[in-house]
Design a protein around this motif. Sequence first.
Motif, PDB file in Angstrom:
ATOM      1  N   HIS A 171      49.181  26.638  25.418  1.00 17.27           N
ATOM      2  CA  HIS A 171      50.738  26.370  25.280  1.00 17.27           C
ATOM      3  C   HIS A 171      50.930  25.386  24.081  1.00 17.27           C
ATOM      4  N   ASP A 172      52.324  25.410  23.856  1.00 21.00           N
ATOM      5  CA  ASP A 172      52.647  24.546  22.718  1.00 21.00           C
ATOM      6  C   ASP A 172      52.896  23.204  23.342  1.00 21.00           C
ATOM      7  N   GLY A 173      53.075  22.268  22.561  1.00 20.82           N
ATOM      8  CA  GLY A 173      53.427  20.883  22.861  1.00 20.82           C
ATOM      9  C   GLY A 173      54.943  20.772  23.563  1.00 20.82           C
ATOM     10  N   LEU A 174      55.850  21.521  23.222  1.00 23.78           N
ATOM     11  CA  LEU A 174      57.161  21.237  23.676  1.00 23.78           C
ATOM     12  C   LEU A 174      57.527  21.909  24.950  1.00 23.78           C
ATOM     13  N   VAL A 175      56.511  22.719  25.476  1.00 25.83           N
ATOM     14  CA  VAL A 175      56.691  23.256  26.832  1.00 25.83           C
ATOM     15  C   VAL A 175      56.757  21.961  27.760  1.00 25.83           C
ATOM     16  N   ASP A 176      57.683  22.059  28.487  1.00 19.25           N
ATOM     17  CA  ASP A 176      58.260  20.955  29.256  1.00 19.25           C
ATOM     18  C   ASP A 176      57.004  20.837  30.428  1.00 19.25           C
ATOM     19  N   PRO A 177      56.792  19.537  30.939  1.00 19.74           N
ATOM     20  CA  PRO A 177      55.761  19.457  31.773  1.00 19.74           C
ATOM     21  C   PRO A 177      56.104  19.738  33.137  1.00 19.74           C
ATOM     22  N   SER A 178      57.235  19.881  33.346  1.00 21.88           N
ATOM     23  CA  SER A 178      57.461  20.501  34.911  1.00 21.88           C
ATOM     24  C   SER A 178      57.022  21.834  34.967  1.00 21.88           C
ATOM     25  N   ILE A 179      57.040  22.533  33.646  1.00 20.77           N
ATOM     26  CA  ILE A 179      56.688  23.959  33.795  1.00 20.77           C
ATOM     27  C   ILE A 179      55.204  23.917  33.932  1.00 20.77           C
ATOM     28  N   LEU A 180      54.707  23.258  33.151  1.00 18.61           N
ATOM     29  CA  LEU A 180      53.184  23.453  33.137  1.00 18.61           C
ATOM     30  C   LEU A 180      52.747  22.942  34.644  1.00 18.61           C
ATOM     31  N   ALA A 181      53.336  22.078  35.242  1.00 19.80           N
ATOM     32  CA  ALA A 181      53.077  21.893  36.711  1.00 19.80           C
ATOM     33  C   ALA A 181      53.198  22.822  37.554  1.00 19.80           C
ATOM     34  N   MET A 182      53.669  23.847  37.341  1.00 20.32           N
ATOM     35  CA  MET A 182      53.741  25.055  38.336  1.00 20.32           C
ATOM     36  C   MET A 182      52.480  25.790  38.272  1.00 20.32           C
ATOM     37  N   VAL A 183      51.355  25.598  37.351  1.00 21.90           N
ATOM     38  CA  VAL A 183      50.235  26.495  37.365  1.00 21.90           C
ATOM     39  C   VAL A 183      49.289  26.075  38.784  1.00 21.90           C
ATOM     40  N   ARG A 184      48.400  26.891  38.847  1.00 25.91           N
ATOM     41  CA  ARG A 184      47.583  26.578  39.978  1.00 25.91           C
ATOM     42  C   ARG A 184      46.570  25.708  39.524  1.00 25.91           C
ATOM     43  N   PRO A 185      46.080  24.768  40.477  1.00 28.40           N
ATOM     44  CA  PRO A 185      45.158  23.762  40.323  1.00 28.40           C
ATOM     45  C   PRO A 185      43.931  24.196  39.487  1.00 28.40           C
ATOM     46  N   THR A 186      43.290  25.346  39.721  1.00 28.23           N
ATOM     47  CA  THR A 186      42.247  25.733  39.015  1.00 28.23           C
ATOM     48  C   THR A 186      42.217  26.333  37.669  1.00 28.23           C
ATOM     49  N   ALA A 187      43.659  26.357  37.186  1.00 28.38           N
ATOM     50  CA  ALA A 187      44.039  27.021  35.793  1.00 28.38           C
ATOM     51  C   ALA A 187      43.437  26.125  34.732  1.00 28.38           C
ATOM     52  N   ARG A 188      43.071  26.628  33.723  1.00 23.97           N
ATOM     53  CA  ARG A 188      42.596  26.021  32.349  1.00 23.97           C
ATOM     54  C   ARG A 188      43.684  26.078  31.436  1.00 23.97           C
ATOM     55  N   LEU A 189      43.984  24.871  31.077  1.00 17.68           N
ATOM     56  CA  LEU A 189      45.084  24.360  30.140  1.00 17.68           C
ATOM     57  C   LEU A 189      44.753  23.912  28.828  1.00 17.68           C
ATOM     58  N   VAL A 190      45.024  24.889  27.702  1.00 22.11           N
ATOM     59  CA  VAL A 190      44.776  24.729  26.378  1.00 22.11           C
ATOM     60  C   VAL A 190      45.906  24.333  25.417  1.00 22.11           C
ATOM     61  N   SER A 191      45.971  22.951  25.169  1.00 18.63           N
ATOM     62  CA  SER A 191      47.139  22.481  24.363  1.00 18.63           C
ATOM     63  C   SER A 191      46.874  22.764  22.816  1.00 18.63           C
ATOM     64  N   VAL A 192      47.900  23.640  22.098  1.00 16.22           N
ATOM     65  CA  VAL A 192      47.747  23.779  20.770  1.00 16.22           C
ATOM     66  C   VAL A 192      48.955  23.180  20.123  1.00 16.22           C
ATOM     67  N   ALA A 193      49.348  22.022  20.385  1.00 14.33           N
ATOM     68  CA  ALA A 193      50.635  21.214  20.198  1.00 14.33           C
ATOM     69  C   ALA A 193      50.521  21.135  18.732  1.00 14.33           C
ATOM     70  N   LYS A 194      51.690  21.378  17.823  1.00 15.56           N
ATOM     71  CA  LYS A 194      51.959  21.154  16.503  1.00 15.56           C
ATOM     72  C   LYS A 194      53.150  20.082  16.320  1.00 15.56           C
ATOM     73  N   SER A 195      52.922  19.358  15.290  1.00 17.94           N
ATOM     74  CA  SER A 195      54.087  18.440  14.999  1.00 17.94           C
ATOM     75  C   SER A 195      54.174  18.613  13.442  1.00 17.94           C
ATOM     76  N   ARG A 196      55.102  18.073  12.741  1.00 23.88           N
ATOM     77  CA  ARG A 196      55.162  18.215  11.208  1.00 23.88           C
ATOM     78  C   ARG A 196      54.137  17.574  10.653  1.00 23.88           C
ATOM     79  N   SER A 197      53.538  16.511  10.890  1.00 23.88           N
ATOM     80  CA  SER A 197      52.678  15.602  10.419  1.00 23.88           C
ATOM     81  C   SER A 197      50.982  16.063  11.006  1.00 23.88           C
ATOM     82  N   ARG A 198      51.082  16.803  12.033  1.00 31.79           N
ATOM     83  CA  ARG A 198      49.770  16.861  12.689  1.00 31.79           C
ATOM     84  C   ARG A 198      49.627  18.190  13.623  1.00 31.79           C
TER      85      ARG A 198
END
Length: 259
Positions: free
Chosen positions: A43-70
Amino acid sequence: MTQNRADTARKGKVHLVGAGPGDPDLLTLRAARIIMNAALIVHDGLVDPSILAMVRPTARLVSVAKSRSRHTMRQEDINALLVREALAGHDVVRLKGGDPFIFGRGGEEAQACKEAGIAVEVVPGISSALGASASAQIPLTHREHASIVSFVAGQCKGLSDQDWSGLAGPGRTLVIFMGVATAAQISEKLIADGLAPDAAVAVIENATRADMRVLRAPLAGLAHLVESERVQSPAIIVIGSVAAAADNTIRALAREAVQ
C-alpha cells in the motif's frame, strides 16, 4: 518432455485497487471485498488508516510510502516486489490512493506484471480529483462556469518547460495533483502563461476525511496560502471560476440556514 517446476508452479494474481480519496465508505464494493479477504497488501502511504484497519488480522501489510524528499521504495523496486510475490504464488493487492490509473503509476505496474506472465485485475477507485472536489462542493463542470476539465501533475518533470496556456481560464477548470511542494512554481507558471493573477483557487486537504480543509486564495497568493496554512498532502488544487462560485453558493446556503 518434463516440464520445468517453475512453469507448472501456481502464479499469484495482482489486484491494482483504488482506495479512493480517503473515506472507507467511498470504496467500491469490489475493492472492499478484496481488501478484507487479502493475505498480502502492498500500500501507498496516503491510504487512510481506517481502510487499512479493514484487513484481516493475519494479512501482511507492506508500505511503499513515497514523499517528495523520501521514497521508502523506488517505483522499479515496487514493480519487482509485485512480480516476485506473484511468482512465489501469492495473490497481491496493490492498494493505491485515488484511482490507480490517474497519476497512480498503475499502468507501469500492470505492464511489469504482464511482462512477467502475471494476471492483473484493475479495480478502479474514485479519483482524488473527483472525490476531493465533490466533498468540497466544488463542481468541476458547471453550465455557467466550465465545460472543460484538465488534470495535471504538479511534480512532473520539465514543469517550467511545458506550455500551460489554455489549461485554465474562462470556461475551464484545472485540477492539480501533487502540487503542494511546487505551489510557487505552479502559480508563477500559470501567470506567465497568461492566467490572471486573481484567478480563483481552492486547495482541498484531506478530502472526505474528518479533518478536511478547503482553503481559498487568488492564484497569486497560492504559495503564501500553502505556506501560511501549512498545507500537507494529500491535497488537490482546483483553479477556475468554479472554486469561487462554489464558495459563494455555500455561503448563501449558510445564510439561508441561519435566517
